[in-house]
Enzyme design. Structure first.
Site, PDB file in Angstrom:
ATOM      1  N   HIS A   1      13.253  51.993  38.664  1.00 27.86           N
ATOM      2  CA  HIS A   1      14.548  52.093  39.340  1.00 27.86           C
ATOM      3  C   HIS A   1      15.589  51.356  38.510  1.00 27.86           C
ATOM      4  O   HIS A   1      16.673  51.882  38.271  1.00 27.86           O
ATOM      5  CB  HIS A   1      14.433  51.504  40.747  1.00 27.86           C
ATOM      6  CG  HIS A   1      15.639  51.699  41.585  1.00 27.86           C
ATOM      7  ND1 HIS A   1      16.171  52.946  41.854  1.00 27.86           N
ATOM      8  CD2 HIS A   1      16.443  50.805  42.222  1.00 27.86           C
ATOM      9  CE1 HIS A   1      17.237  52.814  42.626  1.00 27.86           C
ATOM     10  NE2 HIS A   1      17.425  51.522  42.849  1.00 27.86           N
TER      11      HIS A   1
ATOM     12  N   GLU B   1      11.345  44.477  41.051  1.00 23.46           N
ATOM     13  CA  GLU B   1      10.575  45.663  40.663  1.00 23.46           C
ATOM     14  C   GLU B   1       9.513  45.325  39.631  1.00 23.46           C
ATOM     15  O   GLU B   1       8.378  45.821  39.708  1.00 23.46           O
ATOM     16  CB  GLU B   1      11.504  46.745  40.129  1.00 23.46           C
ATOM     17  CG  GLU B   1      10.770  48.045  39.815  1.00 23.46           C
ATOM     18  CD  GLU B   1      11.693  49.192  39.447  1.00 23.46           C
ATOM     19  OE1 GLU B   1      11.207  50.341  39.365  1.00 23.46           O
ATOM     20  OE2 GLU B   1      12.907  48.952  39.235  1.00 23.46           O
TER      21      GLU B   1
END
Length: 417
Positions: free
Chosen positions: A305, A316
């Protein structure tokens, strides 16, 4: 029941780094930034004066002028990407069952500029309601899928998913499920967004979400860099033709990759911030691997992302390390948002296309604009900084995370009989 296998047979894209899928892919491999001064409106009074716009797009080159006036830019972009994907797939629509061919689209916002302009015009008036008769059908988020189905006579399943920046990844997963269950032979699936407007820039500026690096727009999107200061807003569209394997083989289709799994989860944590330990991101990748019946060691590349926000990038990477363990150091990791900016509801489809093409071409595109290591991100990970890297890509996936804590991940692998 035995689930059907699903393959990708066509790709279309209209992005800040290329106005076709091949041009998009080439732009990524060249490490080209799509950022520049905003031209779609006058940004002089805004904190952020740049974005990743689609360049040289004239809708009437593709759409009848009268019809184009009935559409927001979001829909125009989506129609063009869908048309490219259908042509790329080699489908002869006269030879397939159109009752079993559908459209599942994604858009996080839809016709934002249409909505803003109509409200501004009304506010400037004397209170007399003078609205464009196409105001509502131009603005609503589902309308792009409707236009695609009407243009091509696709009478199967048709709806739009809305989950902020995860919207078009949700659309792809829903399409996967419908075909797996035998409820469709093929589905045109993807997403589009056109939020480079006063409302889009002003709204995200008010949240302090956007980079304000106005002196250097082309280096402003810098995922994982210590000095990142927010994402760069982008616009665009991408589309995949998803097809049941036997249906594709029967017509001799070229197969880019097999779509083997999708994962969904929620952070259940905060309106806009990710869970600090990447809990939702960890769960979504585990769910994706379970759905695909694959192990972490089977995966060679992840298009993250990676928006270039201080909190999101770290969360992440933590999640990837949680899920993939030691194998995380064997994978290529990159964020193509460093080049395209953040396409919001279209990001998932565009980045899924990147995952598919990495599998098909055995090359991983780079993360550009890395200048200073972030001590919170393990420097031993292969973040594919600066240049693309050639390798055998057996399987690749992409992550998308949306405001509201919506997480979605999709996994593709090399097609084998």
């Amino acid at each position: 029941m035995t689930l059907k296998r699903v393959v990708v047979t066509g790709i279309g894209a209209l992005t800040p780094v290329g106005n076709t899928a091949p041009a998009f892919w080439q732009g990524l491999l060249e490490g080209r930034s799509g950022a520049g001064p905003i031209t779609l409106f006058d940004p002089e009074k805004f904190k952020t004066k740049f974005a990743c716009e689609v360049k040289g797009f004239e809708p009437t080159d593709f759409i009848d002028r009268k019809e184009a006036r009935k559409m927001d830019r979001c829909t125009q972009l989506g129609l063009v990407a869908a048309d490219e994907a259908l042509v790329d797939s080699g489908l002869d629509l006269e030879k397939i069952n159109l009752d079993r061919a559908g459209v599942i689209w994604g858009s996080g916002i839809g016709g934002l500029d249409t909505f803003l302009n109509e409200c501004v015009d009304y506010g400037r008036g004397d209170g007399t309601p003078r609205f464009n008769p196409f105001f509502i059908p131009k603005m609503i988020a589902d309308i792009t899928g409707g236009h695609i189905s009407m243009k091509y006579g696709l009478r199967g399943v048709n709806f739009t998913t809305v989950s902020a920046c995860a919207s078009s990844t949700n659309a792809l997963i829903d399409a996967l499920m419908y075909i797996r269950l035998g409820k469709a032979d093929l589905i045109v699936s993807g997403g589009s967004e056109a939020a480079v407007s006063p409302g889009g820039i002003g709204g995200f500026n008010a949240m302090h979400a956007l980079s304000t690096r106005n002196d250097s727009p082309e280096t402003a999107s810098r995922p994982f860099d210590k000095d990142r200061d927010g994402f760069v807003l982008g616009e665009g569209a991408a589309c995949l033709i998803l097809e049941e394997l036997e249906h594709a083989k029967a017509r001799g289709a070229r197969i880019y990759a097999e779509f083997v799994g999708g994962g969904l989860s929620a952070d259940a944590y905060h309106l806009t911030a990710p869970h600090p330990d990447g809990l939702g991101a960890t769960n979504v990748m585990k769910n994706m691997l379970e759905d695909a019946d694959m192990s972490p060691d089977d995966v060679d590349y992840v298009n993250v992302h990676g928006t270039s926000t201080p909190l999101g990038d770290v969360a992440e990477i933590k999640a990837i390390q949680n899920v993939f363990g030691a194998h995380a150091y064997e994978m290529n990791i990159s964020s193509t948002k460093s080049m395209t900016g953040h396409l919001l509801g279209a990001a998932g489809a565009a980045e899924a296309a990147v995952a598919v093409l990495s599998v098909y071409h055995d090359i991983c595109p780079p993360t550009i604009n890395h200048f200073t290591d972030d001590p919170n991100i393990d420097s031993k990970l292969n973040m594919t900084y600066g240049k693309p890297q050639k390798r055998t890509v057996r399987a690749a996936f992409s992550n998308t995370f949306g405001f509201g804590g919506h997480n979605a991940s999709v996994l593709f692998k090399k097609y084998e009989e």
